[in-house]
Design a protein around this motif. Structure first.
Motif, PDB file in Angstrom:
ATOM      1  N   LEU A   1       0.814  -1.217   0.000  1.00 58.50           N
ATOM      2  CA  LEU A   1       0.000   0.000   0.000  1.00 58.50           C
ATOM      3  C   LEU A   1       0.848   1.268   0.000  1.00 58.50           C
ATOM      4  N   LEU A   2       2.166   1.100   0.105  1.00 60.92           N
ATOM      5  CA  LEU A   2       3.053   2.253   0.262  1.00 60.92           C
ATOM      6  C   LEU A   2       2.960   3.223  -0.910  1.00 60.92           C
ATOM      7  N   ALA A   3       3.029   2.708  -2.144  1.00 62.38           N
ATOM      8  CA  ALA A   3       3.020   3.584  -3.319  1.00 62.38           C
ATOM      9  C   ALA A   3       1.700   4.344  -3.443  1.00 62.38           C
ATOM     10  N   LEU A   4       0.587   3.626  -3.270  1.00 60.75           N
ATOM     11  CA  LEU A   4      -0.725   4.260  -3.405  1.00 60.75           C
ATOM     12  C   LEU A   4      -0.931   5.343  -2.358  1.00 60.75           C
ATOM     13  N   LEU A   5      -0.647   5.031  -1.101  1.00 60.55           N
ATOM     14  CA  LEU A   5      -0.871   5.996  -0.029  1.00 60.55           C
ATOM     15  C   LEU A   5       0.119   7.157  -0.096  1.00 60.55           C
ATOM     16  N   THR A   6       1.352   6.883  -0.526  1.00 66.26           N
ATOM     17  CA  THR A   6       2.326   7.968  -0.668  1.00 66.26           C
ATOM     18  C   THR A   6       1.879   8.936  -1.745  1.00 66.26           C
ATOM     19  N   ASP A   7       1.401   8.397  -2.871  1.00 67.26           N
ATOM     20  CA  ASP A   7       0.903   9.248  -3.948  1.00 67.26           C
ATOM     21  C   ASP A   7      -0.292  10.074  -3.488  1.00 67.26           C
ATOM     22  N   ALA A   8      -1.150   9.442  -2.674  1.00 70.81           N
ATOM     23  CA  ALA A   8      -2.351  10.136  -2.197  1.00 70.81           C
ATOM     24  C   ALA A   8      -2.049  11.169  -1.118  1.00 70.81           C
ATOM     25  N   SER A   9      -0.817  11.134  -0.560  1.00 75.02           N
ATOM     26  CA  SER A   9      -0.483  12.062   0.521  1.00 75.02           C
ATOM     27  C   SER A   9      -0.079  13.443   0.023  1.00 75.02           C
ATOM     28  N   GLY A  10      -0.014  13.620  -1.301  1.00 70.01           N
ATOM     29  CA  GLY A  10       0.277  14.937  -1.849  1.00 70.01           C
ATOM     30  C   GLY A  10       1.757  15.222  -1.991  1.00 70.01           C
ATOM     31  N   ALA A  11       2.120  16.492  -1.817  1.00 73.47           N
ATOM     32  CA  ALA A  11       3.489  16.945  -2.073  1.00 73.47           C
ATOM     33  C   ALA A  11       4.313  17.075  -0.797  1.00 73.47           C
ATOM     34  N   VAL A  12       3.977  16.308   0.236  1.00 67.15           N
ATOM     35  CA  VAL A  12       4.730  16.357   1.489  1.00 67.15           C
ATOM     36  C   VAL A  12       6.153  15.860   1.217  1.00 67.15           C
ATOM     37  N   PRO A  13       7.198  16.624   1.579  1.00 67.69           N
ATOM     38  CA  PRO A  13       8.564  16.155   1.334  1.00 67.69           C
ATOM     39  C   PRO A  13       8.875  14.866   2.084  1.00 67.69           C
ATOM     40  N   PRO A  14       9.785  14.034   1.526  1.00 67.20           N
ATOM     41  CA  PRO A  14       9.984  12.686   2.066  1.00 67.20           C
ATOM     42  C   PRO A  14      10.363  12.607   3.532  1.00 67.20           C
ATOM     43  N   PHE A  15      11.285  13.454   3.988  1.00 65.76           N
ATOM     44  CA  PHE A  15      11.702  13.352   5.389  1.00 65.76           C
ATOM     45  C   PHE A  15      10.603  13.831   6.337  1.00 65.76           C
ATOM     46  N   LEU A  16       9.839  14.826   5.923  1.00 63.11           N
ATOM     47  CA  LEU A  16       8.711  15.263   6.751  1.00 63.11           C
ATOM     48  C   LEU A  16       7.654  14.159   6.801  1.00 63.11           C
ATOM     49  N   LEU A  17       7.393  13.532   5.638  1.00 66.79           N
ATOM     50  CA  LEU A  17       6.432  12.430   5.605  1.00 66.79           C
ATOM     51  C   LEU A  17       6.910  11.288   6.495  1.00 66.79           C
ATOM     52  N   SER A  18       8.215  11.013   6.454  1.00 70.87           N
ATOM     53  CA  SER A  18       8.788   9.964   7.310  1.00 70.87           C
ATOM     54  C   SER A  18       8.621  10.323   8.784  1.00 70.87           C
TER      55      SER A  18
ATOM     56  N   LEU B   1      17.116  19.975   5.453  1.00 70.58           N
ATOM     57  CA  LEU B   1      17.223  19.729   4.015  1.00 70.58           C
ATOM     58  C   LEU B   1      15.987  20.101   3.198  1.00 70.58           C
ATOM     59  N   GLU B   2      14.836  20.303   3.836  1.00 67.58           N
ATOM     60  CA  GLU B   2      13.601  20.450   3.069  1.00 67.58           C
ATOM     61  C   GLU B   2      12.808  21.689   3.456  1.00 67.58           C
ATOM     62  N   GLN B   3      11.905  22.064   2.550  1.00 66.20           N
ATOM     63  CA  GLN B   3      10.901  23.080   2.840  1.00 66.20           C
ATOM     64  C   GLN B   3       9.644  22.383   3.361  1.00 66.20           C
ATOM     65  N   THR B   4       8.987  22.974   4.330  1.00 67.37           N
ATOM     66  CA  THR B   4       7.812  22.348   4.930  1.00 67.37           C
ATOM     67  C   THR B   4       6.592  22.497   4.024  1.00 67.37           C
ATOM     68  N   VAL B   5       6.004  21.361   3.652  1.00 65.30           N
ATOM     69  CA  VAL B   5       4.744  21.321   2.906  1.00 65.30           C
ATOM     70  C   VAL B   5       3.861  20.288   3.582  1.00 65.30           C
ATOM     71  N   LEU B   6       2.786  20.738   4.207  1.00 65.23           N
ATOM     72  CA  LEU B   6       1.897  19.829   4.933  1.00 65.23           C
ATOM     73  C   LEU B   6       0.823  19.261   4.013  1.00 65.23           C
ATOM     74  N   PRO B   7       0.215  18.141   4.383  1.00 65.28           N
ATOM     75  CA  PRO B   7      -0.885  17.586   3.584  1.00 65.28           C
ATOM     76  C   PRO B   7      -2.001  18.611   3.421  1.00 65.28           C
ATOM     77  N   ASP B   8      -2.643  18.590   2.254  1.00 63.99           N
ATOM     78  CA  ASP B   8      -3.680  19.565   1.929  1.00 63.99           C
ATOM     79  C   ASP B   8      -5.040  18.866   1.910  1.00 63.99           C
ATOM     80  N   GLY B   9      -5.824  19.113   2.937  1.00 62.73           N
ATOM     81  CA  GLY B   9      -7.168  18.564   2.963  1.00 62.73           C
ATOM     82  C   GLY B   9      -7.262  17.227   3.682  1.00 62.73           C
ATOM     83  N   ALA B  10      -8.516  16.815   3.945  1.00 59.78           N
ATOM     84  CA  ALA B  10      -8.766  15.602   4.719  1.00 59.78           C
ATOM     85  C   ALA B  10      -8.269  14.352   4.004  1.00 59.78           C
TER      86      ALA B  10
END
Length: 301
Positions: free
Chosen positions: A17-34, A202-211
């Protein structure tokens, strides 16, 4: 052993499910998502400790006994190290080649298991793992060729470090069967903290957008970056590690099938061929396990 192996394979199913859910999580940078998802994964472990305090043998281990430092090093290097070097590889090499190199870890687990006490590497484990690797090549390359370019040597090296780190973590965890699976909770916590540091540096903060994106992040933290690591710990410590290693090649196949079911990919002949190769390889690797269960049943009868 069979039950623990199945629990370990449930981690592979969740990683699909990693690829599908990662794609659905938007533009959150990888280390922030981690950082976010491993924080949720930590909460999964804390919740499990409340509900099942003795489920993994922790009750048999005196509270005053400290976890060896080497276990902490192995756990944090496995969880955080893998993700750190994987993200680094993707930044410095084409995704197809980097992913394929990183996905050598199931083969390394199968081969490395021969060096573990009480383990024996048979021909069917090796052939099964190679069949799984062939199926993975079909999935990752989409039936095309590979083009290893010397310009991306650093990225390729980082991907190779990923494979070595995760296979080493899986194999070395088996050497500490008395360490309770609940300890993975603190590996997740350390990974979340270190990922946050990397994000801030290393990254700029981009949070998930929407529910919808927040739900995808929650799903990541609950399953592929949460419960999966606890299930994997049970599998590598108490299951058949050769079978589990070979069966791990099912992750990219299952991931692709999930994407097809969700409408993000199209079915094709290579998917069918990969399914045959990976399923056949896993069945071949599991031959000895099936024979052992049959012999046990006949003896009991």
């Amino acid at each position: 052993m069979a039950r623990a192996t199945l629990i370990g394979f449930s981690a592979v199913a969740m990683w699909a499910l990693l690829a599908l859910l990662t794609d659905a999580s938007g533009a959150v940078p990888p280390f922030l998502l981690s950082a976010i998802t491993f924080t949720i994964g930590t909460c999964v472990g804390l919740f499990a400790r409340l509900l099942m305090p003795a489920a993994d043998g922790a009750a048999k281990m005196p509270r005053q006994v400290k976890i060896p430092r080497k276990v902490w090093a192995i756990g944090i290097a496995g969880l955080f190290g893998y993700h750190f070097f994987y993200f680094t590889a993707l930044r410095n090499a084409p995704a197809v080649e980097a992913s394929l190199i990183a996905y050598l870890w199931p083969l390394l687990i199968v081969l490395g298991s021969a060096l573990m006490p009480g383990e024996r590497l048979a021909w069917n484990h090796i052939v099964g793992a190679l069949l799984g690797l062939a199926g993975t090549v079909l999935i990752v390359t989409k039936g095309g060729g590979l083009a290893f370019d010397a310009r991306y040597a650093f990225g390729y090296a980082m991907a190779a470090v990923c494979a070595v780190l995760w296979s080493s973590y899986s194999l070395l965890s088996r050497r500490f069967p008395s360490v309770p699976t609940s300890t993975v909770t603190w590996f997740c916590a350390a990974t979340a903290a270190l990922s946050l540091v990397c994000h801030l540096l290393l990254e700029q903060t981009v949070l998930p957008d929407g529910a919808g994106q927040w739900l995808a992040v929650l799903g990541l933290g609950l399953m592929p970056v949460g419960a999966a690591f606890y299930a994997w710990d049970i599998g590598v410590k108490r299951g058949n590690i050769q079978v589990l290693g070979a069966a791990s090649y099912a992750a990219p196949l299952l991931s692709t099938l999930v994407l097809i079911a969700a409408g993000f990919a199209e079915p094709s002949w290579r998917i069918l061929a990969a399914c045959v190769l990976i399923t056949g390889g896993a069945a071949l690797a599991a031959k000895s396990l099936f024979l052992r269960k049959r012999a046990t049943s006949e003896a009991n009868a």
